[in-house]
Design a protein around this motif. Sequence first.
Motif, PDB file in Angstrom:
ATOM      1  N   ALA A 247       0.808  -1.219   0.000  1.00  0.00           N
ATOM      2  CA  ALA A 247       0.000   0.000   0.000  1.00  0.00           C
ATOM      3  C   ALA A 247       0.844   1.274   0.000  1.00  0.00           C
ATOM      4  CB  ALA A 247      -0.926   0.007   1.213  1.00  0.00           C
ATOM      5  N   ALA A 248       2.097   1.194   0.456  1.00  0.00           N
ATOM      6  CA  ALA A 248       2.924   2.395   0.628  1.00  0.00           C
ATOM      7  C   ALA A 248       3.048   3.252  -0.630  1.00  0.00           C
ATOM      8  CB  ALA A 248       4.318   1.996   1.140  1.00  0.00           C
ATOM      9  N   PRO A 249       3.321   2.668  -1.821  1.00  0.00           N
ATOM     10  CA  PRO A 249       3.416   3.526  -3.015  1.00  0.00           C
ATOM     11  C   PRO A 249       2.122   4.262  -3.323  1.00  0.00           C
ATOM     12  CG  PRO A 249       4.318   1.336  -3.455  1.00  0.00           C
ATOM     13  CD  PRO A 249       3.608   1.259  -2.148  1.00  0.00           C
ATOM     14  N   ALA A 250       0.997   3.589  -3.127  1.00  0.00           N
ATOM     15  CA  ALA A 250      -0.285   4.222  -3.439  1.00  0.00           C
ATOM     16  C   ALA A 250      -0.617   5.327  -2.445  1.00  0.00           C
ATOM     17  CB  ALA A 250      -1.394   3.172  -3.464  1.00  0.00           C
ATOM     18  N   VAL A 251      -0.182   5.183  -1.185  1.00  0.00           N
ATOM     19  CA  VAL A 251      -0.383   6.255  -0.210  1.00  0.00           C
ATOM     20  C   VAL A 251       0.364   7.508  -0.664  1.00  0.00           C
ATOM     21  CG1 VAL A 251       0.048   7.005   2.166  1.00  0.00           C
ATOM     22  CG2 VAL A 251      -0.738   4.675   1.732  1.00  0.00           C
ATOM     23  N   GLY A 252       1.618   7.331  -1.061  1.00  0.00           N
ATOM     24  CA  GLY A 252       2.402   8.467  -1.546  1.00  0.00           C
ATOM     25  C   GLY A 252       1.785   9.116  -2.763  1.00  0.00           C
ATOM     26  N   ALA A 253       1.331   8.290  -3.703  1.00  0.00           N
ATOM     27  CA  ALA A 253       0.720   8.829  -4.924  1.00  0.00           C
ATOM     28  C   ALA A 253      -0.587   9.556  -4.619  1.00  0.00           C
ATOM     29  CB  ALA A 253       0.475   7.692  -5.917  1.00  0.00           C
ATOM     30  N   SER A 254      -1.368   9.036  -3.681  1.00  0.00           N
ATOM     31  CA  SER A 254      -2.641   9.672  -3.319  1.00  0.00           C
ATOM     32  C   SER A 254      -2.420  11.064  -2.752  1.00  0.00           C
ATOM     33  CB  SER A 254      -3.398   8.805  -2.304  1.00  0.00           C
ATOM     34  OG  SER A 254      -3.750   7.575  -2.858  1.00  0.00           O
ATOM     35  N   ILE A 255      -1.416  11.201  -1.879  1.00  0.00           N
ATOM     36  CA  ILE A 255      -1.117  12.507  -1.301  1.00  0.00           C
ATOM     37  C   ILE A 255      -0.700  13.494  -2.392  1.00  0.00           C
ATOM     38  CG2 ILE A 255       0.487  13.751   0.209  1.00  0.00           C
ATOM     39  CD1 ILE A 255       0.499  11.265   2.007  1.00  0.00           C
ATOM     40  N   THR A 256       0.137  13.032  -3.311  1.00  0.00           N
ATOM     41  CA  THR A 256       0.549  13.876  -4.431  1.00  0.00           C
ATOM     42  C   THR A 256      -0.652  14.325  -5.257  1.00  0.00           C
ATOM     43  OG1 THR A 256       2.723  12.853  -4.624  1.00  0.00           O
ATOM     44  CG2 THR A 256       1.867  13.953  -6.581  1.00  0.00           C
ATOM     45  N   MET A 257      -1.537  13.380  -5.559  1.00  0.00           N
ATOM     46  CA  MET A 257      -2.671  13.687  -6.428  1.00  0.00           C
ATOM     47  C   MET A 257      -3.680  14.618  -5.763  1.00  0.00           C
ATOM     48  SD  MET A 257      -3.253  10.119  -8.432  1.00  0.00           S
ATOM     49  CE  MET A 257      -2.039   9.591  -9.631  1.00  0.00           C
ATOM     50  N   LEU A 258      -3.942  14.415  -4.494  1.00  0.00           N
ATOM     51  CA  LEU A 258      -4.859  15.310  -3.799  1.00  0.00           C
ATOM     52  C   LEU A 258      -4.266  16.713  -3.720  1.00  0.00           C
ATOM     53  CD1 LEU A 258      -6.123  12.963  -0.944  1.00  0.00           C
ATOM     54  CD2 LEU A 258      -7.403  13.764  -2.940  1.00  0.00           C
ATOM     55  N   GLY A 259      -2.953  16.796  -3.518  1.00  0.00           N
ATOM     56  CA  GLY A 259      -2.303  18.099  -3.505  1.00  0.00           C
ATOM     57  C   GLY A 259      -2.362  18.792  -4.856  1.00  0.00           C
ATOM     58  N   SER A 260      -2.326  17.991  -5.921  1.00  0.00           N
ATOM     59  CA  SER A 260      -2.321  18.571  -7.266  1.00  0.00           C
ATOM     60  C   SER A 260      -3.662  19.188  -7.652  1.00  0.00           C
ATOM     61  CB  SER A 260      -1.931  17.502  -8.299  1.00  0.00           C
ATOM     62  OG  SER A 260      -2.975  16.575  -8.476  1.00  0.00           O
ATOM     63  N   THR A 261      -4.757  18.875  -6.910  1.00  0.00           N
ATOM     64  CA  THR A 261      -6.035  19.532  -7.195  1.00  0.00           C
ATOM     65  C   THR A 261      -5.951  21.018  -6.854  1.00  0.00           C
ATOM     66  OG1 THR A 261      -6.948  19.005  -4.995  1.00  0.00           O
ATOM     67  CG2 THR A 261      -7.322  17.410  -6.779  1.00  0.00           C
ATOM     68  N   ARG A 262      -5.062  21.372  -5.933  1.00  0.00           N
ATOM     69  CA  ARG A 262      -4.868  22.780  -5.567  1.00  0.00           C
ATOM     70  C   ARG A 262      -3.617  23.381  -6.207  1.00  0.00           C
ATOM     71  NH1 ARG A 262      -8.007  25.000  -1.872  1.00  0.00           N
ATOM     72  NH2 ARG A 262      -9.425  23.689  -0.666  1.00  0.00           N
ATOM     73  N   PHE A 263      -2.656  22.532  -6.518  1.00  0.00           N
ATOM     74  CA  PHE A 263      -1.408  23.007  -7.128  1.00  0.00           C
ATOM     75  C   PHE A 263      -1.172  22.233  -8.424  1.00  0.00           C
ATOM     76  CE2 PHE A 263      -1.072  23.290  -2.483  1.00  0.00           C
ATOM     77  CZ  PHE A 263      -0.881  24.656  -2.338  1.00  0.00           C
ATOM     78  N   PRO A 264      -1.806  22.663  -9.528  1.00  0.00           N
ATOM     79  CA  PRO A 264      -1.734  21.928 -10.802  1.00  0.00           C
ATOM     80  C   PRO A 264      -0.302  21.748 -11.287  1.00  0.00           C
ATOM     81  CG  PRO A 264      -3.453  23.610 -10.874  1.00  0.00           C
ATOM     82  CD  PRO A 264      -2.666  23.857  -9.620  1.00  0.00           C
ATOM     83  N   LEU A 265      -0.098  20.678 -12.057  1.00  0.00           N
ATOM     84  CA  LEU A 265       1.251  20.306 -12.506  1.00  0.00           C
ATOM     85  C   LEU A 265       1.486  20.573 -13.995  1.00  0.00           C
ATOM     86  CD1 LEU A 265       1.487  16.872 -10.634  1.00  0.00           C
ATOM     87  CD2 LEU A 265       2.658  18.995 -10.012  1.00  0.00           C
ATOM     88  N   HIS A 266       0.532  21.254 -14.664  1.00  0.00           N
ATOM     89  CA  HIS A 266       0.663  21.364 -16.116  1.00  0.00           C
ATOM     90  C   HIS A 266       1.758  22.343 -16.560  1.00  0.00           C
ATOM     91  CE1 HIS A 266      -2.934  23.724 -14.703  1.00  0.00           C
ATOM     92  NE2 HIS A 266      -2.218  24.694 -15.199  1.00  0.00           N
ATOM     93  N   LYS A 267       2.175  23.263 -15.683  1.00  0.00           N
ATOM     94  CA  LYS A 267       3.244  24.195 -16.060  1.00  0.00           C
ATOM     95  C   LYS A 267       4.590  23.473 -15.981  1.00  0.00           C
ATOM     96  CE  LYS A 267       4.904  28.893 -15.186  1.00  0.00           C
ATOM     97  NZ  LYS A 267       4.673  29.309 -16.572  1.00  0.00           N
ATOM     98  N   ASN A 268       5.431  23.633 -17.028  1.00  0.00           N
ATOM     99  CA  ASN A 268       6.726  22.936 -17.125  1.00  0.00           C
ATOM    100  C   ASN A 268       6.555  21.424 -16.940  1.00  0.00           C
ATOM    101  OD1 ASN A 268       8.236  25.373 -17.442  1.00  0.00           O
ATOM    102  ND2 ASN A 268       8.138  25.718 -15.233  1.00  0.00           N
ATOM    103  N   ALA A 269       5.549  20.884 -17.607  1.00  0.00           N
ATOM    104  CA  ALA A 269       5.180  19.477 -17.419  1.00  0.00           C
ATOM    105  C   ALA A 269       6.298  18.524 -17.814  1.00  0.00           C
ATOM    106  CB  ALA A 269       3.910  19.168 -18.222  1.00  0.00           C
ATOM    107  N   GLY A 270       7.038  18.823 -18.868  1.00  0.00           N
ATOM    108  CA  GLY A 270       8.099  17.942 -19.333  1.00  0.00           C
ATOM    109  C   GLY A 270       9.196  17.762 -18.292  1.00  0.00           C
ATOM    110  N   LYS A 271       9.670  18.870 -17.728  1.00  0.00           N
ATOM    111  CA  LYS A 271      10.722  18.794 -16.712  1.00  0.00           C
ATOM    112  C   LYS A 271      10.233  18.039 -15.479  1.00  0.00           C
ATOM    113  CE  LYS A 271      13.173  23.045 -18.029  1.00  0.00           C
ATOM    114  NZ  LYS A 271      13.555  24.406 -17.593  1.00  0.00           N
ATOM    115  N   LYS A 272       8.991  18.308 -15.081  1.00  0.00           N
ATOM    116  CA  LYS A 272       8.452  17.652 -13.891  1.00  0.00           C
ATOM    117  C   LYS A 272       8.332  16.142 -14.102  1.00  0.00           C
ATOM    118  CE  LYS A 272       5.961  21.728 -12.227  1.00  0.00           C
ATOM    119  NZ  LYS A 272       4.656  22.406 -12.087  1.00  0.00           N
ATOM    120  N   LEU A 273       7.958  15.747 -15.308  1.00  0.00           N
ATOM    121  CA  LEU A 273       7.828  14.323 -15.589  1.00  0.00           C
ATOM    122  C   LEU A 273       9.195  13.629 -15.554  1.00  0.00           C
ATOM    123  CD1 LEU A 273       6.055  11.955 -16.332  1.00  0.00           C
ATOM    124  CD2 LEU A 273       6.195  12.637 -18.740  1.00  0.00           C
TER     125      LEU A 273
END
Length: 420
Positions: free
Chosen positions: A270-296
Amino acid sequence: MKVNDPYAALRFKEFNIFLLVRFAMVFAWSMQFIVIEWQVYSITKDPLSLGIIGLMEVIPAVGMALFAGHIVDQKEKRNLLVKCILGFSVISFGLFVLSLPIILEKYETKIILYGIYGLVFLGGLVRSFLGPTIFSLIALIVPKKIYPNAATWSSSTWQLASVLGPALAGFSISFIGVHWSMCVIFGFSLIALMSLFSISRKPILNPKIGEPVFESLKEGLNFVFKTRSVLGALTLDMIAVLFGGAVALLPIFAQDILHVGSEGFGVLRAAPAVGASITMLGSTRFPLHKNAGKKLLLAVFGFGVCMIVFGLSTYFWLSVLALFLSGAVDGISMIVRQTILQLKTPDNMRGRVASVNSMFVGSSNELGAFESGVTAKLMGTVTAVVFGGTMTLLTVGLTAFVSPGFRKLDLQKDVEDHES
């Protein structure tokens, strides 16, 4: 509606029902895969058997993917999803029957094992239709201007179910056994099926109904290979997941290296999914589309580092931390990829593009499981994980060097065009 409203997609009733359906299905599927992994390794004590599980699912998933995408683009999406969930329910009920004590006593281990592999193979067929159908249905439930927000919530729901499914699987194996764990899985599939009928049928947006299969498939493939942002994101994620995934080997780490039993196995899974969930919930307020290539690129690099740390660790909580952080950075990768697909894909081509995505990324999970099983057999478990993480780092470096355009990828303008 606010332009940057983090709850924009949740203001649509059918989208909330869709999230419930997706949660129930992913929860059931991820829990089922964990229970199967545990049962098969307990029976065989052979790491290669874990790789075979992945191979049995990936063969039909890849083999049928393009044809499934064509069908999805030609058919009504709600009813097609009903058929997918019915298929999964039949498979989970079959696994429930195979785990009956009377069946285990009556038949040889080899027959039980082949029965499990056969049902996993059928699950791969269902999955080839399920992913493209879900991807296409989202676009018919919410307006285009909130596609990025809807994609984030959908991915977050997927990750939340991926947290709870494996965690419950580990504890349920310990407390109620494999057989009744399969019963719980079957129950969640029925919840998904009943909830889905609260979503109305949707129009078919493809103007080429009845188009010959090969022409349809050619059009979908051409779109993917000519759209550099889509192709780059899919390729990078595919290779990273193929070589960097250690999830298939977790039963070995739990039982033979860290010695933490089924409860610890559930925590590790479950540990990887917990980390991913926190990231994704945070991204609803802090979108990741700016400089998307570098972030990926940075996210996939971080994923590779986490896999190396996990492979070398002999301490349970350090292993959990490494997997948690791997999920957090993988969440960034998933959001960027899904946003690219939602923004760049025409409505009449969503099924086919999602099918190509499943071939590149989804199926690489199972191929990665097979690769991990084979390399663990040849190199040893720890060496196999470190090797995979190293290959991930090399992949990121090569992508950044040969594709400077991808490094500069920015989705800000695409988001603004959809919002205007």
